[in-house]
Scaffold this motif. Structure first.
Motif, mmCIF file in Angstrom:
data_model
loop_
_atom_site.group_PDB
_atom_site.id
_atom_site.type_symbol
_atom_site.label_atom_id
_atom_site.label_comp_id
_atom_site.label_asym_id
_atom_site.label_seq_id
_atom_site.Cartn_x
_atom_site.Cartn_y
_atom_site.Cartn_z
ATOM 1 N N GLY A 106 52.920 24.260 22.010
ATOM 2 C CA GLY A 106 51.633 24.770 22.623
ATOM 3 C C GLY A 106 51.727 26.004 23.609
ATOM 4 N N VAL A 107 52.904 26.599 23.701
ATOM 5 C CA VAL A 107 52.763 27.883 24.610
ATOM 6 C C VAL A 107 53.030 28.994 23.617
ATOM 7 N N THR A 108 52.547 29.714 24.077
ATOM 8 C CA THR A 108 52.688 31.189 23.077
ATOM 9 C C THR A 108 53.434 32.214 23.980
ATOM 10 N N PHE A 109 54.606 32.522 23.312
ATOM 11 C CA PHE A 109 55.463 33.716 23.854
ATOM 12 C C PHE A 109 55.162 34.966 23.330
ATOM 13 N N VAL A 110 54.835 35.910 24.340
ATOM 14 C CA VAL A 110 54.413 37.327 23.534
ATOM 15 C C VAL A 110 55.648 38.280 24.203
ATOM 16 N N GLY A 111 56.128 38.902 23.412
ATOM 17 C CA GLY A 111 57.545 39.581 23.781
ATOM 18 C C GLY A 111 57.286 41.158 23.283
ATOM 19 N N ALA A 112 58.093 41.982 24.165
ATOM 20 C CA ALA A 112 58.404 43.307 23.660
ATOM 21 C C ALA A 112 59.295 43.907 24.713
ATOM 22 N N THR A 113 60.205 44.834 24.341
ATOM 23 C CA THR A 113 60.975 45.561 25.229
ATOM 24 C C THR A 113 60.092 46.104 26.322
ATOM 25 N N VAL A 184 57.118 38.074 27.869
ATOM 26 C CA VAL A 184 58.523 38.396 27.934
ATOM 27 C C VAL A 184 58.852 39.688 27.778
ATOM 28 N N THR A 185 59.226 40.303 28.844
ATOM 29 C CA THR A 185 59.609 41.989 28.341
ATOM 30 C C THR A 185 61.055 42.303 29.056
ATOM 31 N N LEU A 219 52.584 33.353 33.017
ATOM 32 C CA LEU A 219 53.988 33.792 33.346
ATOM 33 C C LEU A 219 54.481 34.922 32.669
ATOM 34 N N TRP A 220 55.024 35.771 33.428
ATOM 35 C CA TRP A 220 55.620 36.879 32.902
ATOM 36 C C TRP A 220 56.963 37.088 33.274
ATOM 37 N N VAL A 221 58.015 36.874 32.492
ATOM 38 C CA VAL A 221 59.409 36.997 32.689
ATOM 39 C C VAL A 221 60.040 38.418 32.128
ATOM 40 N N HIS A 222 60.777 39.061 32.903
ATOM 41 C CA HIS A 222 61.420 40.465 32.491
ATOM 42 C C HIS A 222 62.990 40.428 33.105
ATOM 43 N N GLY A 223 63.445 41.615 32.693
ATOM 44 C CA GLY A 223 64.972 41.810 33.099
ATOM 45 C C GLY A 223 65.136 43.313 33.680
ATOM 46 N N HIS A 224 66.142 43.830 33.130
ATOM 47 C CA HIS A 224 66.434 45.444 33.270
ATOM 48 C C HIS A 224 66.586 45.639 34.746
ATOM 49 N N VAL A 225 65.922 45.136 35.813
ATOM 50 C CA VAL A 225 66.101 45.370 37.018
ATOM 51 C C VAL A 225 67.112 44.212 37.591
ATOM 52 N N HIS A 226 68.457 44.803 38.078
ATOM 53 C CA HIS A 226 69.553 44.115 38.607
ATOM 54 C C HIS A 226 69.237 43.281 40.115
#
Length: 280
Positions: A106-113, A184-185, A219-226
């Motif tokens: 029931g949760v939609t995950f939208v993703g892109a680099t 998610v990016t 919610l917005w989940v990201h990475g790249h930044v350590h």
């Protein structure tokens, strides 16, 4: 929905070897969300994930390192890894999102680099583009290939085009049901994820605060930044949980679980009014 949230594991380095089995969240989880940079290249990232999270729903968004050439004999390009990555993800059962979306429970995950628009803190777009690809810039422009020889390397202008396409996709995909959407990016969506004096800030984040405030995903989940980050922009929680390199103090929480809030359920439990309170 409870999400085990990770990024930037960098398993291409032997010293960074990490076993998720030793860090399974004690309270359980419903899905794993990994915001890029697990291995080099993308196909190896997917294989690593499938081996260690077998039978578990996993959402993966590639990072910039997922497209690096590993300096091996096979001189694959970014396009090659996109094509091979999609095939590998289908075979391995990993939800690979590259300007894509998937609905789980029931949760939609939208993703892109996502990449970047080179403007955050730069002295104009031209400065951002030139400094990103310069001698002291990002290794992406030496390690990501677009053709068979060393002269065929990605340019900042290519990245800008990729960013614009991803940004348009994400903005459009959020709108149907933002209260049950997780974005998610790999690259960060706000300057608030960066340290105050981040070098080359425009290569790590884009200022999407207005977009987030308008679309309001849960919610917005990201990475790249350590650098661990956990904050809110309006209703949206922004989370970054990067392991980084073994010598870095990133604030990584190995068993971090983030819950997707059910805003509609919350709204249904609030006292109803006749719409006249507070108008005097």
């Amino acid at each position: 929905m409870r999400l085990w949230t990770l990024s930037d594991l960098h398993q291409e380095h032997v010293a960074n070897a990490w076993d998720p089995a030793a860090h399974v969240p004690a309270g359980g989880f419903d899905a794993v969300v990994i915001a890029g940079d697990v291995q080099v290249p993308l196909v190896r990232s997917l294989e690593w994930i499938a081996e260690r999270f077998h039978g578990v729903p996993v959402v993966y968004v590639p990072g910039n390192h997922d497209f690096w050439w590993d300096r091996g004999e096979v001189r694959y390009t970014l396009s090659d890894q996109v094509r091979l990555g999609r095939a590998a993800a289908d075979r391995l059962g990993v939800h690979l999102l590259m300007d894509d979306a998937v609905t789980i429970g029931g949760v939609t995950f939208v993703g892109a680099t996502l990449w970047t628009d080179f403007r955050l803190g730069a002295f104009g777009l031209l400065h951002g583009l030139r400094s990103a690809g310069g001698r002291e810039g990002m290794q992406d422009y030496r390690r990501i290939r677009t053709g068979p020889t060393s002269r065929h390397r990605i340019e900042p202008e290519d990245v800008l085009r990729l960013h614009r396409a991803s940004r348009a996709y994400v903005q459009g995909a959020i709108r149907p049901a933002p209260e049950r959407t997780v974005v998610v990016t790999h690259h960060a969506p706000s300057r608030r994820s960066l340290s105050p004096h981040e070098n080359l800030a425009w290569c790590y984040a884009t200022d999407l605060d207005d977009l987030i405030g308008t679309c309001r995903p849960a919610l917005w989940v990201h990475g790249h930044v350590h650098r661990h980050a956990d904050y809110r922009i309006h209703d949206t929680r922004i989370v970054c949980n990067p392991r980084g390199h073994v010598e870095e103090a990133t604030g990584f929480i190995p068993g971090l679980v983030v819950e997707v809030p059910d805003r509609q359920a919350d709204a249904d439990t609030q006292p109803r009014t006749n719409g006249t309170e507070g108008t005097n």
